[in-house]
Design a protein around this motif. Structure first.
Motif, short mmCIF file in Angstrom:
data_model
loop_
_atom_site.label_atom_id
_atom_site.label_comp_id
_atom_site.label_asym_id
_atom_site.label_seq_id
_atom_site.Cartn_x
_atom_site.Cartn_y
_atom_site.Cartn_z
N VAL A 261 9.14 13.14 -1.01
CA VAL A 261 9.66 12.13 -2.10
C VAL A 261 10.93 11.67 -1.67
CG1 VAL A 261 10.24 12.37 -4.50
CG2 VAL A 261 8.56 14.00 -3.43
N GLY A 262 11.03 10.20 -2.36
CA GLY A 262 12.21 9.67 -2.29
C GLY A 262 12.19 8.68 -3.45
N LEU A 263 13.44 8.14 -3.81
CA LEU A 263 13.63 7.27 -4.84
C LEU A 263 13.03 5.96 -4.49
CD1 LEU A 263 16.89 8.29 -6.51
CD2 LEU A 263 14.52 8.56 -7.43
N CYS A 264 12.48 5.28 -5.44
CA CYS A 264 12.39 3.77 -5.37
C CYS A 264 13.42 3.25 -5.75
CB CYS A 264 11.11 3.30 -6.21
SG CYS A 264 10.49 1.54 -6.17
N ASP A 265 14.32 2.23 -4.81
CA ASP A 265 15.42 1.53 -5.21
C ASP A 265 15.35 -0.07 -5.10
OD1 ASP A 265 18.05 0.91 -5.78
OD2 ASP A 265 18.82 1.46 -3.71
N GLY A 266 14.84 -0.55 -6.05
CA GLY A 266 14.43 -1.82 -6.27
C GLY A 266 13.26 -2.43 -6.38
N GLY A 267 12.38 -1.60 -6.25
CA GLY A 267 10.96 -1.91 -6.07
C GLY A 267 10.26 -1.96 -7.63
N GLY A 268 8.94 -2.00 -7.49
CA GLY A 268 8.04 -1.87 -8.66
C GLY A 268 8.52 -0.40 -9.61
N TRP A 269 8.67 0.58 -8.82
CA TRP A 269 8.89 1.86 -9.47
C TRP A 269 10.45 2.17 -9.46
CZ3 TRP A 269 5.19 4.08 -12.21
CH2 TRP A 269 3.67 3.69 -12.03
N HIS A 270 11.34 1.26 -9.45
CA HIS A 270 12.68 1.52 -9.43
C HIS A 270 13.24 2.59 -10.42
CE1 HIS A 270 16.90 0.60 -8.77
NE2 HIS A 270 17.15 0.48 -10.16
N GLY A 271 14.03 3.39 -9.56
CA GLY A 271 14.57 4.70 -10.34
C GLY A 271 13.80 5.78 -10.24
N SER A 272 12.47 5.66 -9.99
CA SER A 272 11.19 6.76 -10.01
C SER A 272 11.24 7.47 -8.57
CB SER A 272 10.06 6.12 -10.40
OG SER A 272 10.09 5.87 -11.68
N GLU A 273 10.84 8.60 -8.62
CA GLU A 273 10.60 9.41 -7.31
C GLU A 273 9.13 8.88 -6.92
OE1 GLU A 273 10.32 13.55 -8.21
OE2 GLU A 273 12.53 13.85 -7.94
N ARG A 274 8.84 8.99 -5.71
CA ARG A 274 7.50 8.22 -5.28
C ARG A 274 7.29 8.97 -4.07
NH1 ARG A 274 4.62 6.30 -8.68
NH2 ARG A 274 3.61 4.91 -7.00
N ARG A 275 5.94 9.44 -3.89
CA ARG A 275 5.64 10.11 -2.72
C ARG A 275 5.46 9.22 -1.62
NH1 ARG A 275 1.64 15.09 -4.10
NH2 ARG A 275 3.32 16.24 -5.49
N ALA A 276 5.55 9.48 -0.31
CA ALA A 276 5.38 8.63 0.74
C ALA A 276 4.01 7.80 0.97
CB ALA A 276 5.29 9.68 2.09
N ARG A 277 3.00 8.55 0.35
CA ARG A 277 1.75 7.85 0.46
C ARG A 277 1.39 6.89 -0.99
NH1 ARG A 277 -3.06 11.00 2.78
NH2 ARG A 277 -4.08 9.26 1.69
N SER A 278 2.28 6.88 -1.87
CA SER A 278 2.24 5.80 -2.84
C SER A 278 2.39 4.34 -2.64
CB SER A 278 3.29 6.17 -3.95
OG SER A 278 3.33 7.62 -4.39
N ALA A 279 1.81 3.63 -3.56
CA ALA A 279 1.81 2.12 -3.34
C ALA A 279 2.23 1.53 -4.47
CB ALA A 279 0.41 1.74 -2.75
N CYS A 280 2.75 0.22 -4.51
CA CYS A 280 2.82 -0.84 -5.57
C CYS A 280 2.63 -2.08 -5.02
CB CYS A 280 3.83 -0.33 -6.36
SG CYS A 280 5.56 -1.16 -5.62
N GLY A 281 2.70 -2.99 -5.99
CA GLY A 281 2.51 -4.47 -5.67
C GLY A 281 3.81 -5.15 -5.19
N HIS A 282 5.01 -4.21 -5.26
CA HIS A 282 6.15 -4.94 -4.80
C HIS A 282 6.70 -4.56 -3.27
CE1 HIS A 282 7.17 -6.37 -8.83
NE2 HIS A 282 6.18 -5.30 -9.33
#
Length: 112
Positions: free
Chosen positions: A76-97
């Motif tokens: 797990v890591g934080l999204c910093d500046g992407g589509g899920w900014h400020g949220s915990e995201r898993r390594a295999r997650s994805a988004c359009g940003h």
């Protein structure tokens, strides 16, 4: 937060520690040395969080080029500046940003 409301915390979490600080502490305590045994390789072409410049989780440049090495799919890591900014995201997650992690460009990987 409304007056009188408290946030729930797990027993292992220090009281009063903000969500962002907890996530960064957890990511820092996850050592990349776990990958020495058998790292999981994730192709950069899949455009997942592990290969995005916005993701702050534990990772390394994979071998062969064009891959990112992670210790576990559940890292797990934080999204910093992407589509899920400020949220915990898993390594295999994805988004359009998704934007390629700059260290991968230095390793000879081209954005796909």
């Amino acid at each position: 937060m409304a007056a009188g409301r408290t946030t729930r915390r797990r027993s292992h979490e220090p009281a009063g520690e903000p969500h962002v600080a907890r996530t960064r502490r957890r990511a820092a305590s996850t050592s990349l040395s776990r990958m020495n045994a058998t790292p999981l390789l994730q192709p950069v072409a899949r455009k997942r969080c592990a290969s995005c410049q916005c993701w702050s989780g534990p990772r390394a440049i994979g071998s062969p080029p064009g891959n990112v090495a992670i210790a576990a799919d559940t890292d797990v890591g934080l999204c910093d500046g992407g589509g899920w900014h400020g949220s915990e995201r898993r390594a295999r997650s994805a988004c359009g940003h998704w934007r390629i992690w700059p260290l991968l460009l230095d390793g000879g990987t081209t954005p796909g």
